[in-house]
Structures are given as C-alpha cells and as structure tokens.
Write an enzyme that holds these catalytic residues in place. Sequence first.
Site, short mmCIF file in Angstrom:
data_model
loop_
_atom_site.label_atom_id
_atom_site.label_comp_id
_atom_site.label_asym_id
_atom_site.label_seq_id
_atom_site.Cartn_x
_atom_site.Cartn_y
_atom_site.Cartn_z
N ASP A 20 -11.54 -25.50 0.44
CA ASP A 20 -11.44 -24.04 0.35
C ASP A 20 -12.77 -23.39 -0.02
O ASP A 20 -13.02 -22.24 0.32
CB ASP A 20 -10.43 -23.67 -0.76
CG ASP A 20 -9.07 -23.35 -0.19
OD1 ASP A 20 -8.79 -23.77 0.94
OD2 ASP A 20 -8.28 -22.68 -0.88
N LEU A 27 -5.57 -10.67 2.08
CA LEU A 27 -4.72 -9.99 1.10
C LEU A 27 -3.34 -10.63 1.08
O LEU A 27 -2.49 -10.34 1.92
CB LEU A 27 -4.58 -8.49 1.44
CG LEU A 27 -5.86 -7.72 1.84
CD1 LEU A 27 -5.52 -6.26 2.14
CD2 LEU A 27 -6.91 -7.80 0.74
N GLY A 71 -2.71 -13.94 -3.69
CA GLY A 71 -4.11 -14.03 -4.09
C GLY A 71 -4.91 -13.19 -3.11
O GLY A 71 -4.57 -13.11 -1.93
N ASP A 93 5.98 -9.15 -5.14
CA ASP A 93 6.33 -9.08 -3.72
C ASP A 93 6.12 -7.65 -3.22
O ASP A 93 6.73 -6.71 -3.75
CB ASP A 93 7.79 -9.51 -3.52
CG ASP A 93 8.15 -9.70 -2.05
OD1 ASP A 93 7.74 -8.86 -1.22
OD2 ASP A 93 8.84 -10.68 -1.73
N ARG A 96 7.10 -6.14 -0.69
CA ARG A 96 8.30 -5.47 -0.16
C ARG A 96 9.02 -4.71 -1.28
O ARG A 96 9.54 -3.61 -1.07
CB ARG A 96 9.24 -6.50 0.49
CG ARG A 96 8.70 -7.04 1.80
CD ARG A 96 9.44 -8.26 2.28
NE ARG A 96 9.26 -9.38 1.39
CZ ARG A 96 9.60 -10.64 1.67
NH1 ARG A 96 10.15 -10.91 2.85
NH2 ARG A 96 9.40 -11.61 0.81
N GLY A 152 -0.44 -12.23 4.12
CA GLY A 152 0.83 -11.50 4.03
C GLY A 152 0.72 -10.00 3.90
O GLY A 152 1.29 -9.25 4.69
N GLU A 210 -4.65 -21.07 8.66
CA GLU A 210 -5.45 -22.05 7.93
C GLU A 210 -5.17 -23.47 8.41
O GLU A 210 -6.08 -24.30 8.48
CB GLU A 210 -5.18 -21.93 6.43
CG GLU A 210 -5.73 -20.63 5.84
CD GLU A 210 -5.25 -20.36 4.43
OE1 GLU A 210 -5.96 -20.74 3.50
OE2 GLU A 210 -4.17 -19.76 4.27
#
Length: 398
Positions: free
Chosen positions: A148, A209, A212, A283, A285, A331, A386
């Site tokens: 990473d 985004l 993390g 979350d 949403r 996400g 990824e």
Amino acid sequence: MKVLVINCGSSSLKYQLIDMTTEDALAEGLVERIGINGSILTQKVKGREKYIVEQPLKDHQDAIELVLKSLIDENHGVIKSMDEISAVGHRVVHGGEKYSKSVLVNDEVMKNIEACIKLAPLHNPPNIIGIKACEELMPNTPMVCVFDTAFHQTMPEKAYMYPLPYEYYTEDHIRKYGFHGTSHKYVANKVAEVMKKDASELKTVTCHLGNGVSITAVDGGKSIDTTMGFTPLAGTIMGSRCGDIDPAIVTYLIKEKGYSADEVNDILNKKSGILGVSGVGTDFRDIRSAMGENNKRAILATDIFGYQIKKQIGAYAAAMGGLDTIVFTAGIGEHAPEVRIRALTGLEFIGVELDEEKNNSHDIGEGLLISKESSKVKVYVIPTNEELMIAKETLALV
C-alpha cells in the site's frame, strides 16, 4: 493466466481469482470471523447464487484452505485444480522505505515485512500470516507482495519529512508514508487511459474517499504528496478518524481529561471524524438520510468533509504547478454527489466547471466525466479496482 489476490485482515480474508487474459474476476469472496465462533465464507460467481460455507476456522491457514477448496469445488468452483492458479498476489499494508514497487516473496522480504510490524501493528501481522499460509498450501506457486505504501515512495524529502528532531527519522523511521497507494495508482492510470493520454503527461489529484480517506498529488504518473502520513490517521476527516488536528489536543486530553494514551488513540481513530461530528455513524447512507431530515450535525460533518477535500485539491494544484484532472473513487467518492459538489464548488478559479446533472448520475461505468465539456480541469468518477491492480503487479513479476 489466473492470479489469486489475497487481502488478509486480523479476523477476515478477502479474495478474488482473476483471469488475466480478460481481466475479469472469475470468483470473489470474503471469509469472516477467522479464529472466532461463527466463521463463514461467502463466495460470489457472476450469474450464480452466492455460495456460503459455515464451519469453524481456527486460523488463516484454515481459511485459505477453505478458499482453495471453494474455488475448485465441483458445483460452486470456477477452476478444476489449483494448478490453474499461476501466482498469488498479497496486499501488504506497510513496506516502509524499503519497497517502492512490488516484489516476489523470499526470506529477506518476509524479514523486512516483519520489521515493519511496529509501523503497522494491526495490518502487517495478518498479511504475514496469509503469505505463510499460502506458501504452506501452494509451495510451488509464486507469491508476490504488493505494498500500500509503495506508490508513495516517489515523494520528495520535503514532502515526507516531519519537522521533528531529525533523529526520530533516522532512528525510528518517523516520516510520512501514505496509504491506499494501490488504489491511487490504479485510478491515476485509468483516468489517463480514459482521456487517451499517457499518465506521464498529466497532473492529477486522486481522491480516495471511503471509510478511510486519502488524497494524492500525482504528477506525471508519480505520487509527489499524499494526505495520510506516518499512519492512516492523518489527512482529511474520515468515517471515524479525525484526520489532521492540532497535536497539542492529544496532550490536553491526557492531562485535562485523564485519558491514557491508548484511550486517546481510540478516540481519534474510532470515535471522531464524521461519526464524532454528526453523532449519526460512519455509513454515508445514514448521513444522507439524516441530512434529509435537516440534522444540523450531519450537514456540518458533510460540509467539513467537502471543505477539507477542496482545500487539499487547491494545495496539490499549487504543489504541482497546475492541474489537468481530478478523480473521485472508493465508496463515498463514487456514490456521494453531495460530497463532490461541496469539494468542487469554489474551484472555478483553477478551471473546474462542474456539470451538476452528470454529478448526480449513478451510471459511472468505467469512468464518468462530471465536469462540463468547457472545463479546463477534467473531473472524473472512476471505480477503483485494487484487486486488479494487485493482479497486474503480480503478473508483471512472474
């Protein structure tokens, strides 16, 4: 050729088997609750029902054994034998300063990853366990580590050095490392492909985004600065992480509130960020629903988020001496137009013209242009991949 991509967490394991001729995922899955009661594997294959296996898994070796069995299962698998797996690519969170690119696994590499445990105590140990388990079960299959941190090893000294006493760098390796490198590299290359340009021609800001969050300045295909630092706690506000704050707040909380260092670490990592400000959750949403009900704290958390991203884009445009394109991914980056509009409104002075209708579109495909045709700086939403990036890096070494 088929490449198995493994991403080991402390009690979980994500995997994909990718056919490199088509770059399609033949199967993808998740093993949860490893070493805990209620271990479960969920495998998805396109056009089929989910395959679920519930059985005790005492460790990652048991989990990987179950993954391999599931991939070759007569009814639910996608390959006839393990011999069809040409190589295994392992996501490794921290490679320290040693690795600026992916490497084939050998004893020296394993020692170096172990030496980085102090830099990533939660992530590197399960990564190591996953590699060792695969070596045990697939002794003749090449293993590759994809770090990473590797993509950010091109940062200049002025970008990665902290203004602390110099011996903390030389003795303790305290510096900015950056994370999400595999994702930033993938979308920086992908946007160049979508724009029919070479990555070496572009000045790009990539915004990963998710729960993390990290933002990277990619100049000519290379990372020259990024928001995450010595740890993934630094940078902009995140789901439950605070991002950059005045460091004296830490000593204040310890002295005035009587918290231990571990308690403060827990507050900054797990109780802050969008969760801490909104009081709603991590979350997005749920944040969106709360905003719809005019929850002022949820609106404030989103305003802070957009504002901090905007500041970072402006800073990186300055650092690169220009800007050609901005990419939103992961996400929230892919699915939260209300964050993107907050991040981009006010950047007209550097050539950003947002197309609000396109910004609200859910049809992202391989890459959605959300800036106007007349916009000097092109803005894209590009789904990250990824696993495919890890598979490509793996294939290049075998």
